[in-house]
Design an enzyme around this catalytic site. Structure first.
Site, mmCIF file in Angstrom:
data_model
loop_
_atom_site.group_PDB
_atom_site.id
_atom_site.type_symbol
_atom_site.label_atom_id
_atom_site.label_comp_id
_atom_site.label_asym_id
_atom_site.label_seq_id
_atom_site.Cartn_x
_atom_site.Cartn_y
_atom_site.Cartn_z
ATOM 1 N N CYS A 194 45.222 40.307 37.731
ATOM 2 C CA CYS A 194 46.300 39.814 38.582
ATOM 3 C C CYS A 194 47.351 39.049 37.769
ATOM 4 C CB CYS A 194 45.708 38.992 39.720
ATOM 5 S SG CYS A 194 46.790 38.828 41.155
ATOM 6 N N HIS A 195 47.564 37.778 38.091
ATOM 7 C CA HIS A 195 48.548 36.967 37.368
ATOM 8 C C HIS A 195 48.014 36.414 36.054
ATOM 9 C CE1 HIS A 195 50.806 37.066 41.141
ATOM 10 N NE2 HIS A 195 51.837 36.652 40.452
ATOM 11 N N GLY A 196 46.746 36.689 35.734
ATOM 12 C CA GLY A 196 46.180 36.257 34.452
ATOM 13 C C GLY A 196 46.963 36.807 33.277
#
Length: 174
Positions: free
Chosen positions: A105-107
Site C-alpha cells: 500500500c503506502h509503504g
C-alpha cells in the site's frame, strides 16, 4: 515453522493500516518467525482503524545485521516516518544487504524516500502513490502482489492474502 528463529521487523507509527500490520504479523508467527514492531519511540500507537499497537523496540535501536526481513505496511504511518534519517538508513542497509523487504500500500513511500527504487523496476501499492513510484523510476504494475528482486510488493488491504503468500515464499527462500 519454516521461519523459526528468524527476526522480522515491521515499522509502525500512528495511523499504520491495522490489517497490513496484523495479518502479515500473524502469518509470519505461524511460520515461527519472531516479529518485532518498531516505532520511533516505545509509546503505543493507534492504527488507522483504531487498534492500538505497542512497539517492541525503537527503530533507532535496530541493526540491519540482526534483521532477517522487514515489512513496510501502509496507512498514514509511512508518510510520518519516511522523514527520519534513521528510518531511511535502516531501509537502505537492509535493501543493500539484499534482505527481503515487504512493501504494501503506502509503504512504498518509505521505499521512495529511502532511495531503494531502481530505475525500471516493477512496483505497486495504493493508487495514491502511483505517481510517486513512477516519478522515482519504477514501472507501475497493477498486480495484487509480486516479488521484484529482494522486494515483495503488495497493492492494498484486499490483496493481503496474495502479499502474504509472496512474502512467506521470499523469506523462506532467503
Amino acid at each position: 515453522m519454516r521461519l523459526q528463529n528468524k527476526t522480522i521487523v515491521t515499522l509502525i507509527a500512528e495511523g499504520v493500516e491495522d490489517l497490513e500490520y496484523y495479518v502479515p504479523l500473524m502469518r509470519l508467527q505461524e511460520e515461527g518467525a519472531k516479529v518485532l514492531s518498531a516505532g520511533m519511540d516505545l509509546k503505543p500507537v493507534k492504527g488507522k482503524n483504531g487498534l492500538v499497537i505497542t512497539p517492541d523496540v525503537t527503530i533507532e535501536s535496530l541493526k540491519a545485521d540482526d534483521i532477517y526481513g522487514l515489512i513496510l505496511p501502509g496507512g498514514w504511518a509511512p508518510d510520518k516516518i519516511r522523514r527520519y534519517d534513521v528510518v531511511k538508513n535502516l531501509v537502505r542497509e537492509i535493501n543493500n544487504a539484499n534482505k527481503i523487504i515487504g512493501i504494501i500500500c503506502h509503504g512504498g513511500s518509505i521505499a521512495i524516500s529511502a532511495g531503494i527504487i531502481k530505475q525500471g523496476q516493477r512496483a505497486t501499492g495504493s493508487v495514491g502513490i502511483k505517481d510517486d513510484l513512477v516519478n522515482a523510476g519504477a514501472v507501475w504494475a497493477d498486480e495484487a502482489a509480486f516479488r521484484e528482486g529482494n522486494q515483495v510488493w503488495g497493492r492494498v488491504v484486499a490483496d493481503i492474502p496474495d502479499f502474504n503468500r509472496e512474502l512467506v515464499k521470499a523469506l523462506v527462500e532467503g
